[in-house]
Design a protein around this motif. Structure first.
Motif, PDB file in Angstrom:
ATOM      1  N   ASP A 286     -12.265  -0.289  -6.649  1.00  0.00           N
ATOM      2  CA  ASP A 286     -11.567   0.804  -5.974  1.00  0.00           C
ATOM      3  C   ASP A 286     -11.317   0.457  -4.504  1.00  0.00           C
ATOM      4  OD1 ASP A 286     -10.607   3.172  -5.000  1.00  0.00           O
ATOM      5  OD2 ASP A 286     -12.293   4.409  -5.659  1.00  0.00           O
ATOM      6  N   PRO A 287     -10.056   0.331  -4.097  1.00  0.00           N
ATOM      7  CA  PRO A 287      -9.769   0.005  -2.699  1.00  0.00           C
ATOM      8  C   PRO A 287     -10.188   1.101  -1.723  1.00  0.00           C
ATOM      9  CG  PRO A 287      -7.743   0.543  -3.870  1.00  0.00           C
ATOM     10  CD  PRO A 287      -8.829   0.442  -4.903  1.00  0.00           C
ATOM     11  N   LYS A 288     -10.468   2.300  -2.228  1.00  0.00           N
ATOM     12  CA  LYS A 288     -10.921   3.368  -1.346  1.00  0.00           C
ATOM     13  C   LYS A 288     -12.397   3.194  -0.966  1.00  0.00           C
ATOM     14  CE  LYS A 288      -7.688   6.796  -3.202  1.00  0.00           C
ATOM     15  NZ  LYS A 288      -7.550   8.087  -3.927  1.00  0.00           N
ATOM     16  N   HIS A 289     -13.119   2.417  -1.766  1.00  0.00           N
ATOM     17  CA  HIS A 289     -14.560   2.246  -1.536  1.00  0.00           C
ATOM     18  C   HIS A 289     -14.854   1.083  -0.597  1.00  0.00           C
ATOM     19  CE1 HIS A 289     -18.825   2.310  -2.176  1.00  0.00           C
ATOM     20  NE2 HIS A 289     -18.833   1.142  -2.780  1.00  0.00           N
ATOM     21  N   THR A 290     -14.211  -0.062  -0.853  1.00  0.00           N
ATOM     22  CA  THR A 290     -14.465  -1.244  -0.021  1.00  0.00           C
ATOM     23  C   THR A 290     -13.136  -1.890   0.399  1.00  0.00           C
ATOM     24  OG1 THR A 290     -14.695  -2.576  -2.039  1.00  0.00           O
ATOM     25  CG2 THR A 290     -16.731  -1.785  -0.992  1.00  0.00           C
ATOM     26  N   PRO A 291     -12.317  -1.186   1.170  1.00  0.00           N
ATOM     27  CA  PRO A 291     -11.046  -1.779   1.589  1.00  0.00           C
ATOM     28  C   PRO A 291     -11.266  -2.848   2.656  1.00  0.00           C
ATOM     29  CG  PRO A 291     -11.379   0.287   2.727  1.00  0.00           C
ATOM     30  CD  PRO A 291     -12.519   0.152   1.755  1.00  0.00           C
ATOM     31  N   PRO A 292     -10.330  -3.777   2.794  1.00  0.00           N
ATOM     32  CA  PRO A 292     -10.423  -4.719   3.906  1.00  0.00           C
ATOM     33  C   PRO A 292     -10.279  -3.961   5.218  1.00  0.00           C
ATOM     34  CG  PRO A 292      -8.294  -4.905   2.808  1.00  0.00           C
ATOM     35  CD  PRO A 292      -9.126  -3.995   1.969  1.00  0.00           C
ATOM     36  N   MET A 293     -11.128  -4.301   6.186  1.00  0.00           N
ATOM     37  CA  MET A 293     -11.142  -3.568   7.457  1.00  0.00           C
ATOM     38  C   MET A 293     -10.133  -4.164   8.436  1.00  0.00           C
ATOM     39  SD  MET A 293     -13.218  -0.958   7.612  1.00  0.00           S
ATOM     40  CE  MET A 293     -13.647  -0.846   9.342  1.00  0.00           C
ATOM     41  N   HIS A 294      -8.888  -4.064   8.082  1.00  0.00           N
ATOM     42  CA  HIS A 294      -7.832  -4.493   8.997  1.00  0.00           C
ATOM     43  C   HIS A 294      -6.634  -3.569   8.788  1.00  0.00           C
ATOM     44  CE1 HIS A 294      -4.824  -6.802  11.117  1.00  0.00           C
ATOM     45  NE2 HIS A 294      -5.757  -7.610  11.572  1.00  0.00           N
ATOM     46  N   PRO A 295      -6.104  -3.005   9.849  1.00  0.00           N
ATOM     47  CA  PRO A 295      -5.029  -2.012   9.685  1.00  0.00           C
ATOM     48  C   PRO A 295      -3.759  -2.576   9.064  1.00  0.00           C
ATOM     49  CG  PRO A 295      -5.298  -2.619  12.006  1.00  0.00           C
ATOM     50  CD  PRO A 295      -6.465  -3.193  11.266  1.00  0.00           C
ATOM     51  N   ASP A 296      -3.552  -3.883   9.174  1.00  0.00           N
ATOM     52  CA  ASP A 296      -2.320  -4.474   8.649  1.00  0.00           C
ATOM     53  C   ASP A 296      -2.490  -5.120   7.276  1.00  0.00           C
ATOM     54  OD1 ASP A 296      -0.985  -3.750  10.983  1.00  0.00           O
ATOM     55  OD2 ASP A 296      -1.571  -5.607  12.005  1.00  0.00           O
ATOM     56  N   ALA A 297      -3.679  -5.046   6.707  1.00  0.00           N
ATOM     57  CA  ALA A 297      -3.896  -5.635   5.388  1.00  0.00           C
ATOM     58  C   ALA A 297      -3.069  -4.887   4.342  1.00  0.00           C
ATOM     59  CB  ALA A 297      -5.374  -5.582   5.018  1.00  0.00           C
ATOM     60  N   VAL A 298      -2.467  -5.649   3.438  1.00  0.00           N
ATOM     61  CA  VAL A 298      -1.673  -5.060   2.353  1.00  0.00           C
ATOM     62  C   VAL A 298      -2.555  -4.984   1.114  1.00  0.00           C
ATOM     63  CG1 VAL A 298       0.319  -5.360   0.838  1.00  0.00           C
ATOM     64  CG2 VAL A 298       0.494  -5.941   3.271  1.00  0.00           C
ATOM     65  N   ILE A 299      -2.695  -3.809   0.558  1.00  0.00           N
ATOM     66  CA  ILE A 299      -3.508  -3.624  -0.642  1.00  0.00           C
ATOM     67  C   ILE A 299      -2.585  -3.565  -1.854  1.00  0.00           C
ATOM     68  CG2 ILE A 299      -5.027  -2.048  -1.894  1.00  0.00           C
ATOM     69  CD1 ILE A 299      -6.249  -1.285   0.788  1.00  0.00           C
ATOM     70  N   ALA A 300      -2.758  -4.502  -2.772  1.00  0.00           N
ATOM     71  CA  ALA A 300      -1.976  -4.549  -4.000  1.00  0.00           C
ATOM     72  C   ALA A 300      -2.813  -3.953  -5.124  1.00  0.00           C
ATOM     73  CB  ALA A 300      -1.579  -5.990  -4.320  1.00  0.00           C
ATOM     74  N   TYR A 301      -2.449  -2.770  -5.549  1.00  0.00           N
ATOM     75  CA  TYR A 301      -3.263  -2.030  -6.520  1.00  0.00           C
ATOM     76  C   TYR A 301      -2.344  -1.101  -7.298  1.00  0.00           C
ATOM     77  CZ  TYR A 301      -6.884   1.295  -8.156  1.00  0.00           C
ATOM     78  OH  TYR A 301      -7.712   2.097  -8.914  1.00  0.00           O
ATOM     79  N   LEU A 302      -2.403  -1.186  -8.620  1.00  0.00           N
ATOM     80  CA  LEU A 302      -1.510  -0.389  -9.455  1.00  0.00           C
ATOM     81  C   LEU A 302      -2.021   1.027  -9.680  1.00  0.00           C
ATOM     82  CD1 LEU A 302      -0.447  -3.040 -12.142  1.00  0.00           C
ATOM     83  CD2 LEU A 302       0.831  -2.268 -10.125  1.00  0.00           C
ATOM     84  N   GLY A 303      -3.339   1.224  -9.632  1.00  0.00           N
ATOM     85  CA  GLY A 303      -3.887   2.564  -9.834  1.00  0.00           C
ATOM     86  C   GLY A 303      -3.581   3.140 -11.198  1.00  0.00           C
ATOM     87  N   LEU A 304      -3.731   2.321 -12.251  1.00  0.00           N
ATOM     88  CA  LEU A 304      -3.481   2.794 -13.611  1.00  0.00           C
ATOM     89  C   LEU A 304      -4.489   3.880 -13.994  1.00  0.00           C
ATOM     90  CD1 LEU A 304      -2.845  -0.643 -15.401  1.00  0.00           C
ATOM     91  CD2 LEU A 304      -1.195   0.865 -14.254  1.00  0.00           C
TER      92      LEU A 304
END
Length: 343
Positions: A286-304
Motif C-alpha cells: 500500500d503506497p499510503k503506508h510506506t510511500p517514498p519520502m520525496h514530493p516529486d516521486a511518481v507512484i505507479a499503482y493501479l489500486g485494483l
C-alpha cells in the motif's frame, strides 16, 4: 530536554524503515540541534547510518535476527551505562528490543505499547493506526512529547553519498562519465507479489539503452535470477550489480543515477532519500503506508479491487496489480529524452 541530551535510538531491521527513521533524527535535531543521536541496529545498517549526518554513532547489535538472547541483551545494555544516555527511543515493538535500554539505565525509555514491555518502557505511547497511518509518522511521533500533533510537513530523509567512493566505483564498473544513468531495482525481499515483471524492466532498459543511457541493475545476491533475466532480454547491455556491491556501495552508485525505477523496497527509499527522479512501483503493498519520502516521486499503482493484499505471492494467481501496469504507462514518467548524453 537539555543541550547535553544523548539519545539512543533502537533502530529497525529493514533498509526502508531505517531510511524513514532519518525523519525522526531530523525532527529531534530541529528541536534540539545540540543533542547527540546514537543508533543501535543490526551491523548491516552501519553504512546507511554513516550517510546520515544527524547520527553521531552507529552501534552494531551482535544478535541474530529473531534471536531472543535475553541474557546477552541485558549484558550489552549494561555495557552502555557509561554513555549516560538521557533517553531511548524504540522504533521496534518487541519485548527483546526493550531490554537493552532498560539494562543501560536510561531514565526515559519511549516506545509504543508492545508485547509485555510494561516497566521496560516507561514512556509508553498508544499506537492509533487510524491517526498514524504511515510508518514515518509513527517514527516521528516518538520524537515528540506525548499528545503533540505531528508537524504539518515531515522532515524528508536525505542521505549524503560518499563522492570519493562513487568515483572509485565509477572506474571499477567502467561507467561512462558522459552518459546518463538509469537505475533499476527489480528485486523485493518480501516476495514476488511486490516485483514488477522482469520483462517489463527489460523493456524499459532497452528503451533507455537505445536512447543513449547506461542502465544499472541494483540488487542483492537473492536478486541475481531476476537481474540475469533482464540481462538476457537486453543482450547483456546493462551493468548487473546484484550481489556485487555492499549497501554503502549501492547507495553511492545510486547517487550517480539521473533516474530510478524501483519496486516497493528498501532501495526505493534510498533513491528517494538521494533526491533521485523516482518511479516507485506498487503491487501487493500500500503506497499510503510506506510511500517514498520525496514530493516529486511518481507512484505507479493501479489500486485494483484486490489490492493491496500484502501477500508475498498473488493469492489469485494472476498478479494483475503488476502485470496490468505496463512499461508504456511507466516510461512517460521517466522523461528519458529530456537528458541527452554529452557529445
Amino acid at each position: 530536554m537539555s543541550s547535553a541530551d544523548k539519545i539512543l535510538v533502537i533502530g529497525p531491521s529493514w533498509v526502508g524503515d531505517m531510511v524513514l527513521a532519518q525523519s525522526l533524527f531530523k525532527q529531534l535535531k530541529s528541536v534540539q540541534p545540540a543533542c547527540q543521536i546514537d543508533v543501535a541496529a543490526p551491523a548491516w545498517t552501519l553504512p546507511l547510518l554513516a550517510r546520515m549526518p544527524e547520527v553521531s554513532q552507529a552501534i552494531a547489535l551482535p544478535f541474530k535476527h529473531g534471536q531472543l538472547a535475553l541474557r546477552e541483551r541485558w549484558q550489552f545494555g549494561r555495557s552502555l551505562m557509561a554513555q549516560h544516555y538521557t533517553q531511548a527511543i524504540l522504533l521496534t515493538n518487541s519485548l527483546k528490543s526493550a531490554i537493552l535500554p532498560w539494562a543501560a539505565g536510561i531514565p526515559l525509555r519511549t516506545g509504543f505499547k508492545g508485547e509485555l514491555r510494561y516497566g521496560l518502557v516507561n514512556d509508553m505511547r498508544p499506537l492509533d493506526k487510524s491517526q498514524l497511518k504511515q510508518t514515518v509518522e509513527r517514527f516521528v511521533a516518538l520524537g515528540l512529547k506525548p499528545r503533540t500533533a505531528l508537524p504539518t510537513v515531515l522532515p524528508q530523509p536525505a542521505l549524503v553519498a560518499e563522492a570519493a567512493n562513487a568515483k572509485r566505483l565509477q572506474h571499477a564498473f567502467k561507467l561512462d562519465a558522459f552518459k546518463p544513468i538509469l537505475g533499476l531495482c527489480p528485486g523485493a525481499e518480501y516476495g514476488e507479489a511486490k516485483r514488477w515483471p522482469a520483462e517489463y524492466y527489460a523493456q524499459v532498459a532497452n528503451q533507455a539503452l537505445e536512447t543513449g543511457w547506461q542502465v544499472l541493475l541494483f540488487g542483492s545476491e537473492k536478486d541475481k535470477p531476476v537481474t540475469a533475466s533482464i540481462q538476457q532480454l537486453t543482450q547483456q547491455r546493462c551493468v548487473d550489480l546484484a550481489g556485487q556491491t555492499s549497501l554503502g556501495d549501492a547507495i553511492d552508485l545510486m547517487s550517480m543515477c539521473q533516474r530510478v525505477i524501483s519496486n516497493d523496497s528498501g532501495l526505493m527509499h534510498v533513491a528517494a532519500a538521494l533526491n533521485k527522479k523516482l518511479v516507485a512501483i506498487y503491487g501487493s503493498s500500500d503506497p499510503k503506508h510506506t510511500p517514498p519520502m520525496h514530493p516529486d516521486a511518481v507512484i505507479a499503482y493501479l489500486g485494483l479491487t484486490c489490492s493491496p493484499c500484502f501477500k508475498r505471492v498473488c493469492p489469485l494467481g494472476h498478479l494483475n496489480c503488476l502485470r496490468q501496469l505496463t512499461p508504456d504507462q511507466v516510461l512517460p514518467s521517466l522523461a528519458l529524452s529530456s537528458i541527452k548524453p554529452a557529445p
